[in-house]
Design a protein around this motif. Structure first.
Motif, mmCIF file in Angstrom:
data_model
loop_
_atom_site.group_PDB
_atom_site.id
_atom_site.type_symbol
_atom_site.label_atom_id
_atom_site.label_comp_id
_atom_site.label_asym_id
_atom_site.label_seq_id
_atom_site.Cartn_x
_atom_site.Cartn_y
_atom_site.Cartn_z
ATOM 1 N N SER A 188 81.348 40.918 69.783
ATOM 2 C CA SER A 188 80.023 40.314 69.770
ATOM 3 C C SER A 188 80.085 38.848 70.190
ATOM 4 N N THR A 189 79.072 38.442 70.941
ATOM 5 C CA THR A 189 78.979 37.024 71.312
ATOM 6 C C THR A 189 78.477 36.174 70.147
ATOM 7 N N ASP A 190 77.801 36.802 69.192
ATOM 8 C CA ASP A 190 77.412 36.101 67.967
ATOM 9 C C ASP A 190 78.620 36.047 67.032
ATOM 10 N N GLY A 191 78.755 34.932 66.345
ATOM 11 C CA GLY A 191 79.874 34.773 65.435
ATOM 12 C C GLY A 191 79.565 35.349 64.061
ATOM 13 N N VAL A 192 80.587 35.896 63.423
ATOM 14 C CA VAL A 192 80.469 36.420 62.063
ATOM 15 C C VAL A 192 81.535 35.737 61.218
ATOM 16 N N ALA A 193 81.121 35.226 60.068
ATOM 17 C CA ALA A 193 82.049 34.542 59.166
ATOM 18 C C ALA A 193 81.711 34.928 57.733
ATOM 19 N N PRO A 248 66.312 31.922 54.269
ATOM 20 C CA PRO A 248 65.855 31.287 55.501
ATOM 21 C C PRO A 248 67.021 30.999 56.447
ATOM 22 N N VAL A 249 66.670 30.875 57.716
ATOM 23 C CA VAL A 249 67.676 30.544 58.731
ATOM 24 C C VAL A 249 68.097 29.086 58.549
ATOM 25 N N VAL A 250 69.393 28.853 58.617
ATOM 26 C CA VAL A 250 69.950 27.516 58.443
ATOM 27 C C VAL A 250 70.399 27.007 59.807
ATOM 28 N N SER A 251 70.080 25.764 60.102
ATOM 29 C CA SER A 251 70.475 25.142 61.370
ATOM 30 C C SER A 251 71.712 24.286 61.145
ATOM 31 N N GLY A 264 76.674 20.776 69.257
ATOM 32 C CA GLY A 264 76.153 22.098 69.536
ATOM 33 C C GLY A 264 75.245 22.546 68.411
ATOM 34 N N ASP A 265 74.172 23.247 68.745
ATOM 35 C CA ASP A 265 73.194 23.728 67.768
ATOM 36 C C ASP A 265 73.442 25.199 67.476
ATOM 37 N N LEU A 266 73.590 25.531 66.199
ATOM 38 C CA LEU A 266 73.799 26.906 65.760
ATOM 39 C C LEU A 266 72.692 27.301 64.795
ATOM 40 N N GLN A 305 76.014 34.944 59.944
ATOM 41 C CA GLN A 305 75.922 35.318 61.350
ATOM 42 C C GLN A 305 75.502 34.081 62.131
ATOM 43 N N LEU A 306 76.344 33.674 63.077
ATOM 44 C CA LEU A 306 76.128 32.433 63.807
ATOM 45 C C LEU A 306 75.729 32.743 65.243
ATOM 46 N N ARG A 307 74.740 32.009 65.721
ATOM 47 C CA ARG A 307 74.270 32.177 67.095
ATOM 48 C C ARG A 307 74.109 30.798 67.726
ATOM 49 N N ASP A 308 74.632 30.671 68.960
ATOM 50 C CA ASP A 308 74.548 29.403 69.676
ATOM 51 C C ASP A 308 73.164 29.281 70.312
ATOM 52 N N VAL A 309 72.408 28.284 69.882
ATOM 53 C CA VAL A 309 71.059 28.058 70.414
ATOM 54 C C VAL A 309 70.979 26.685 71.076
ATOM 55 N N SER A 310 72.111 26.168 71.519
ATOM 56 C CA SER A 310 72.119 24.822 72.107
ATOM 57 C C SER A 310 71.243 24.752 73.344
ATOM 58 N N THR A 311 71.365 25.744 74.226
ATOM 59 C CA THR A 311 70.574 25.730 75.454
ATOM 60 C C THR A 311 69.089 25.845 75.148
ATOM 61 N N ARG A 312 68.752 26.734 74.227
ATOM 62 C CA ARG A 312 67.343 26.908 73.883
ATOM 63 C C ARG A 312 66.772 25.647 73.255
ATOM 64 N N ARG A 313 67.530 25.043 72.342
ATOM 65 C CA ARG A 313 67.040 23.818 71.706
ATOM 66 C C ARG A 313 66.898 22.687 72.717
ATOM 67 N N ARG A 314 67.843 22.606 73.659
ATOM 68 C CA ARG A 314 67.746 21.562 74.673
ATOM 69 C C ARG A 314 66.506 21.752 75.531
ATOM 70 N N ARG A 315 66.227 23.004 75.880
ATOM 71 C CA ARG A 315 65.022 23.272 76.671
ATOM 72 C C ARG A 315 63.765 22.986 75.865
ATOM 73 N N GLU A 316 63.778 23.349 74.583
ATOM 74 C CA GLU A 316 62.608 23.075 73.742
ATOM 75 C C GLU A 316 62.356 21.578 73.637
ATOM 76 N N ARG A 317 63.445 20.809 73.453
ATOM 77 C CA ARG A 317 63.267 19.359 73.360
ATOM 78 C C ARG A 317 62.746 18.785 74.677
ATOM 79 N N GLU A 318 63.242 19.333 75.789
ATOM 80 C CA GLU A 318 62.794 18.827 77.081
ATOM 81 C C GLU A 318 61.325 19.178 77.322
ATOM 82 N N LEU A 319 60.944 20.411 76.974
ATOM 83 C CA LEU A 319 59.550 20.804 77.135
ATOM 84 C C LEU A 319 58.633 19.968 76.241
#
Length: 861
Positions: free
Chosen positions: A326-331, A387-390, A401-403, A419-433
């Motif tokens: 999986s590309t999502d991390g599990v810990a 709740p989801v933790v950032s 990096g934003d997880l 369960q960890l998911r990389d949202v760095s690209t999405r957050r960067r786009r959200e901040r830019e928008l």
């Protein structure tokens, strides 16, 4: 006490009293059998009634009802003497056998709801308990009876062996049941056990004699019948289709019966040795069979354990492969948030050093300022849903990096799965928008939307804030002489100066063109000081390229009241116009707070009820013929102390008092009613105020107004500006589309003056556009105004839209309108601010036309 338990207790007490009365009578009287006949018959009837109310799963209880009826028949035969003498084999015995088989069949059918396909296991368990009980019955009951007194061997064996088979069957089949039927299975097991006990007591009575044993057997039968009814009453309704209700579960009663039977065999054999009880061939054979069954059961358990272990190993391998792919991390973390397991993707996302600690603390991987928050959010009790933790994780490049982490606790453990998911690209786009949405593209200052969002937020500390609105004096000359590129560079320099003047807590925004706004935190004195510095700094020469320009700034200042952002903007605009009229290069503070005085002296809702709020109408006519085709309705407040307050002040007062929804409803309904009263096919236009439209309520209010007044929907026009769409909720456009589909016309005011004109034409189904002639009036370049006006008219015509020229105040403007091809006009050249009565008089003219002023062409000027 619940209803079923109360019925059971009352029936038991009644039966016990009846049995006690029967025992007090003659020994040969059949009263005991008659009592049991009545109880068994009642059981059959009650079970049948209860079964008819169930949604499904009737068969076990239908069989139980029939078996109870057969028990009643057996006792009736015994009571009437039709069963033969001394209880010998007869018709009653045959009926009793059928009844016992019926109970066994009920157990089999009930077990079918929760066995999960493990019938062979239940059969082994049942045979084991039966063998154990046979051994105990032979040693403790049957063999001593044969050794002491001569008895009927057939009857004794039958009544002595029945408890072994019945209790064994109950122990096996009722040990595992469906979750929803657990209590019913318990009651059924108790019933069969009591019937087995009754059979054993009766066999003792046969062997040793005595009415006490018979009475005890009758009491056991009574309690068994009551338990049968209770078993059906405990069936939950509406369990069909519920997977949780059908899940197999272990019944403690059946488990106790099985354990008790197995433990009872060695205890019985020890008692036989101690008390010199005979151990016959039946007990010896039963013990051998019991041992054989236990060996078979042990072998089955070993085989099941091996299969379960293999399934667990395969599941673990499948899970590990899935986690590692999986590309999502599990810990997995322990109670101290130390990483006990991390998948390869998780180690990459968290930046764990391959050569370092294999089980580092999760918080040690995060920036120090985030650790307290993450600890609190991960360990806070939130039930099953967390709740989801950032997380922010440092990268080798120095960035973060934003997880996103979803987590849950493992049952019965203090460990937590992440369960960890990389949202760095999405957050960067959200901040830019977000930055693009709230930032001016030229100066990089916050834009109008950002300013109004800040105006809507609560101020910090004292809550005192002031709004400064300014524009540049002489900026148009820069564009005309040096070009727009030089003008853009000048705007960038002005933005830089404004940012350098103010504090970090103040906000500088560009409104558009050469207009800027400053939100100052502080009282009016601080705002005036900021305005003074702005005027002084902007007046200093500015070098752009190889040229130097001198411009000035006019500033309007207004206080910002809680929830009054729109009002503060209008007041600052009024103060700015005052500064312009005072000679430019200065500042003015808004002091004529008519809105505040009106809002403080009288309630808008009360003014509506008293008739102080009225509509005024502006005529819309043909620019050539003067024929009136429509009117534009504006609400005014005829205040008893302040005179006539125009629509902006009325809406501002309503906003302060929270009556904008009431005022919106009144304006729409009154405009429709008075348009019908004019008895003409005139269109009536109603303006929607910026920032104050209640979009969710608008379609219903318009529909109600049209229905109450009888006005055709095609005669109502709703007018709004681009600012209305920007400052209202997202529900406004769907509401406008709904109204347009119902026949209401839509008009865009200040057409051509906004920043997203073409986008609005695509999103909103318009019928009419309105052009503000004052915004196009350029006295020194009338030909340019005419070119723009002609272009607007052509573009609107291309979209199939009607065009109305507003604010036509002079003959020269009227000439421009005619030259530009526009047909409909409104403004000072026509009657304005008319009451309904005045408008009715005006419309009595036979041609419905008004005289237009003569106008001269630009060539004549």
């Amino acid at each position: 006490m619940s209803g079923p338990m109360r019925h059971a207790v009352l029936t038991t007490l009644a039966g016990l009293l009846a049995l006690a009365a029967a025992a007090a009578g003659p020994a040969d009287a059949p009263w005991g059998n008659l009592v049991l006949t009545a109880v068994s018959g009642w059981t059959a009837w009650r079970v049948h009634r209860l079964t008819r109310r169930l949604d499904g799963g009737h068969r076990p209880w239908q069989v139980l009802s029939v078996a109870s009826l057969l028990f009643a028949l057996t006792n009736l035969l015994s009571a009437t003497g039709l069963d033969g003498e001394n209880g010998g084999p007869a018709t009653g015995d045959l009926v009793l056998v059928l009844a016992t088989l019926g109970l066994s069949l009920s157990c089999v059918l009930l077990a079918g709801h929760g066995t999960g396909g493990r019938w062979h296991v239940l059969a082994l368990d049942g045979a084991t308990v039966v063998a154990a009980l046979i051994v105990m019955a032979d040693v403790l009951l049957i063999a001593p009876a044969f050794r002491t007194d001569p008895v009927d061997s057939t009857l004794l064996l039958a009544y002595g062996a029945y408890p072994a088979f019945s209790v064994g069957l109950a122990a096996a089949l009722c040990t595992v049941s469906a979750t929803a039927l657990r209590r019913s299975a318990t009651a059924l097991a108790v019933m069969i056990t009591l019937l087995g006990l009754a059979s054993a007591l009766f066999s003792v009575a046969v062997a040793q004699g005595g009415r006490a044993w018979e009475l005890a057997a009758d009491v056991a039968v009574l309690l068994a019948m009551v338990s049968g009814v209770l078993a059906v009453e405990l069936v939950p309704p509406g369990r069909d289709g519920d997977p949780a209700a059908s899940r197999p579960t272990v019944n403690p009663v059946g488990l106790v019966l099985q354990v008790g039977a197995l433990v009872g065999v060695p205890a019985t054999l020890v008692a036989a040795v101690v008390f010199d009880l005979p151990v016959g061939p039946v007990a010896i054979i039963g013990t051998a069979v019991l041992l054989g069954l236990l060996v078979v059961r042990l072998f089955d358990r070993i085989r099941d354990s091996g299969r379960i272990r293999d399934d667990l190993l395969r599941s673990e391998e499948d899970f590990r492969g899935l986690v590692e792919a999986s590309t999502d991390g599990v810990a997995i973390v322990d109670a101290d948030l130390r990483l006990e397991f991390t998948s390869p993707a998780a180690r990459t996302l968290l930046g764990i050093d391959p050569d370092g600690d294999r089980h580092p603390g999760l918080l040690d991987l995060l920036p120090p300022e985030d650790r307290a928050r993450v600890l609190r959010e991960l360990t806070a009790a939130g039930g099953e849903a967390h709740p989801v933790v950032s997380l922010r994780v440092p990268r080798a490049s120095g960035e973060f990096g934003d997880l996103e982490v979803t987590h849950h606790e493992r049952p019965g453990s203090d460990r937590r799965v992440l369960q960890l998911r990389d949202v760095s690209t999405r957050r960067r786009r959200e901040r830019e928008l977000e930055r693009m949405a709230f930032t001016d593209h030229l100066t990089r200052l916050p834009n109008r939307a950002m300013l109004f969002r800040e105006l809507a937020t609560l101020s910090a500390a004292s809550g005192e804030r002031s709004l400064l609105v300014l524009d540049l004096d002489g900026f148009k000359a820069v564009n005309d002489t040096a070009g727009h590129e030089a003008g853009d560079l000048l705007l960038i320099e002005v933005a830089r100066r404004l940012q350098g003047l103010l504090r970090s807590e103040d906000l500088v925004a560009r409104l558009g063109g050469d207009e800027f706004a400053v939100l100052v935190v502080g009282d009016e004195e601080a705002a005036v000081e900021a305005a003074r510095r702005i005027v002084e700094v902007i007046a200093q020469p500015c070098r752009v390229g190889d040229r130097t320009f001198i411009v000035g700034a006019s500033v309007g200042v207004a206080d910002v009241q809680p929830g009054g952002g729109q009002l503060a903007f209008r007041e600052a605009g009024t103060a700015l116009r005052t500064a312009k009229e005072a000679g430019k290069g200065c500042w003015r503070v808004h002091t004529a707070d008519l809105v505040g005085q009106a809002a403080a002296s009288r309630d808008v809702a009360s003014a509506l009820a008293a008739g102080e709020v009225q509509l005024r109408f502006d005529a819309i006519a043909n620019g050539d013929t003067g024929v009136i085709s429509a009117v534009r309705a504006q609400p005014v407040w005829v205040h008893p102390g302040l005179g006539v307050l125009p629509a902006p002040e009325l809406w501002a007062a309503a906003e302060r008092q929270g009556h904008t929804a009431t005022l919106q409803q009144w304006v729409v309904r009154t405009a429709c009613r008075e348009a019908v009263a004019l008895d003409r096919e005139l269109l009536v236009t109603v303006d929607l105020p910026a920032g104050l439209v209640h979009a969710d309520e608008l379609p219903g209010e318009v529909a109600a107004a049209l229905a109450l007044s009888g006005l055709a929907s095609s005669r109502l026009v709703l007018s709004f500006t681009e600012e209305v769409l920007q400052t209202s909720s997202a529900a406004l456009i769907p509401a406008l589309q709904t109204l347009h589909e119902a026949g209401v016309r839509l008009a865009l005011d200040d057409y051509g003056m906004g920043s997203t004109l073409w986008a609005l034409l695509a999103r909103v189904p318009l019928d009419v556009v309105m052009v503000d002639m004052r915004a196009l009036d350029v006295p020194r370049h009338p030909e340019r105004s005419l070119q723009v006006l002609t272009a607007i008219e052509r573009s609107a015509t291309g979209f199939g839209l009607e065009t109305v020229a507003t604010e036509v105040d002079t003959p020269e403007m009227l000439a421009d309108v005619r030259a530009g091809g526009l047909v409909s006009i409104t403004g000072a050249v026509l009657p304005t601010a008319q009451t309904a009565a005045q408008l009715a008089v005006l419309l009595r003219h036979p041609s419905s036309a008004v005289a237009l002023p003569a106008s001269r062409s630009h060539a004549e000027v």
